[in-house]
Scaffold this active site. Structure first.
Site, PDB file in Angstrom:
ATOM      1  CG  ASP A   8     -11.398   3.733   2.939  1.00 12.56           C
ATOM      2  OD1 ASP A   8     -11.400   2.471   2.792  1.00 12.56           O
ATOM      3  OD2 ASP A   8     -10.582   4.363   2.390  1.00 12.56           O
ATOM      4  CB  CYS A  64      -8.312   1.601   2.702  1.00 12.50           C
ATOM      5  SG  CYS A  64      -6.528   1.349   2.428  1.00 12.50           S
ATOM      6  CB  THR A  66      -4.273   0.556  -2.041  1.00 12.52           C
ATOM      7  OG1 THR A  66      -4.035   1.568  -1.017  1.00 12.52           O
ATOM      8  CG2 THR A  66      -4.623   1.087  -3.327  1.00 12.52           C
ATOM      9  CG  HIS A  97      10.223 -13.854   9.603  1.00 14.84           C
ATOM     10  ND1 HIS A  97      11.100 -13.667   8.588  1.00 14.84           N
ATOM     11  CD2 HIS A  97       9.823 -14.953   9.847  1.00 14.84           C
ATOM     12  CE1 HIS A  97      11.429 -15.087   8.272  1.00 14.84           C
ATOM     13  NE2 HIS A  97      10.666 -15.945   9.002  1.00 14.84           N
ATOM     14  CG  HIS A 133      12.157 -14.133  13.575  1.00 12.97           C
ATOM     15  ND1 HIS A 133      12.550 -13.544  12.356  1.00 12.97           N
ATOM     16  CD2 HIS A 133      12.426 -15.498  13.280  1.00 12.97           C
ATOM     17  CE1 HIS A 133      12.869 -14.486  11.483  1.00 12.97           C
ATOM     18  NE2 HIS A 133      12.745 -15.933  12.097  1.00 12.97           N
TER      19      HIS A 133
HETATM   20  C1  RB5 Z   1     -10.067   6.065  -1.413  1.00 21.37           C
HETATM   21  O1  RB5 Z   1     -10.441   6.294  -2.470  1.00 21.37           O
HETATM   22  C2  RB5 Z   1      -8.782   5.437  -1.189  1.00 21.37           C
HETATM   23  O2  RB5 Z   1      -7.805   6.375  -1.317  1.00 21.37           O
HETATM   24  C3  RB5 Z   1      -8.421   4.695   0.153  1.00 21.37           C
HETATM   25  O3  RB5 Z   1      -9.573   3.567   0.304  1.00 21.37           O
HETATM   26  C4  RB5 Z   1      -7.091   3.832   0.140  1.00 21.37           C
HETATM   27  O4  RB5 Z   1      -6.742   3.223  -1.026  1.00 21.37           O
HETATM   28  C5  RB5 Z   1      -6.164   4.690   0.871  1.00 21.37           C
HETATM   29  O5  RB5 Z   1      -4.930   4.101   1.075  1.00 21.37           O
END
Ligand code: RB5
Length: 147
Positions: A8, A64, A66, A97, A133
């Site tokens: 994203d 993304c 996180t 695993h 596994h």
């Molecule tokens: C975008 O602001 C953020 O929410 C997205 O990139 C991501 O971290 C969602 O899990």
């Protein structure tokens, strides 16, 4: 080997750097977007990449902010095992695993140089052939059939 990659807006910058890095190593890539830093919805790109991994059996990378949202969304797709990895150890374990077929990364949580090392380990590691596994991974696949 072909790598399906997507992000994203929160992961766009790292996706572009990883594309350059992987291309420099001669790795074939298919980019499912997004194509700019304009705000967008991560589930849309997780879905595009996850469907492509389902169809082709290739390995995926999703980025993304996180890595959390991408992993949540990609794991809704049958046969997809998306793993959010944050160091080389988790990348190796996710392949050995868990037979993960999509690597999820967070641009806001992982430094570029660490992300490249994580990608290297993820792509270079095979899944374990050990029975325990394989049995556990098969149990993941079975979840959802009667739940
Ligand atoms: C975008 O602001 C953020 O929410 C997205 O990139 C991501 O971290 C969602 O899990």
């Amino acid at each position: 080997m072909k790598v399906i990659i997507g992000s994203d807006h929160g992961g766009y910058g790292l996706k572009e750097k990883l594309k350059e890095y992987l291309a420099s190593k001669g790795i074939d890539l298919e980019d499912m977007g997004t194509n700019s830093e304009e705000s967008c919805d991560y589930p849309d790109y997780a879905a595009k990449a996850a469907k492509k991994v389902q169809e082709t059996g290739n390995t995926g990378i999703l980025v993304c902010g996180t890595g959390i949202g991408m992993s949540m969304a990609a794991n809704k797709f049958k046969g997809i095992r998306a793993a959010l990895c944050y160091d080389e150890y988790t990348a190796r374990m996710a392949r050995e695993h868990n037979d993960a077929n999509i690597l999820c990364l967070g641009e806001r949580t992982t430094k570029d140089e660490d992300a490249k090392k994580i990608v290297d380990v993820f792509l270079a590691t095979d899944s374990s052939k050990e029975e325990r596994h394989k049995r556990r991974v098969n149990k993941i696949s079975d979840i959802g059939l009667d739940s």
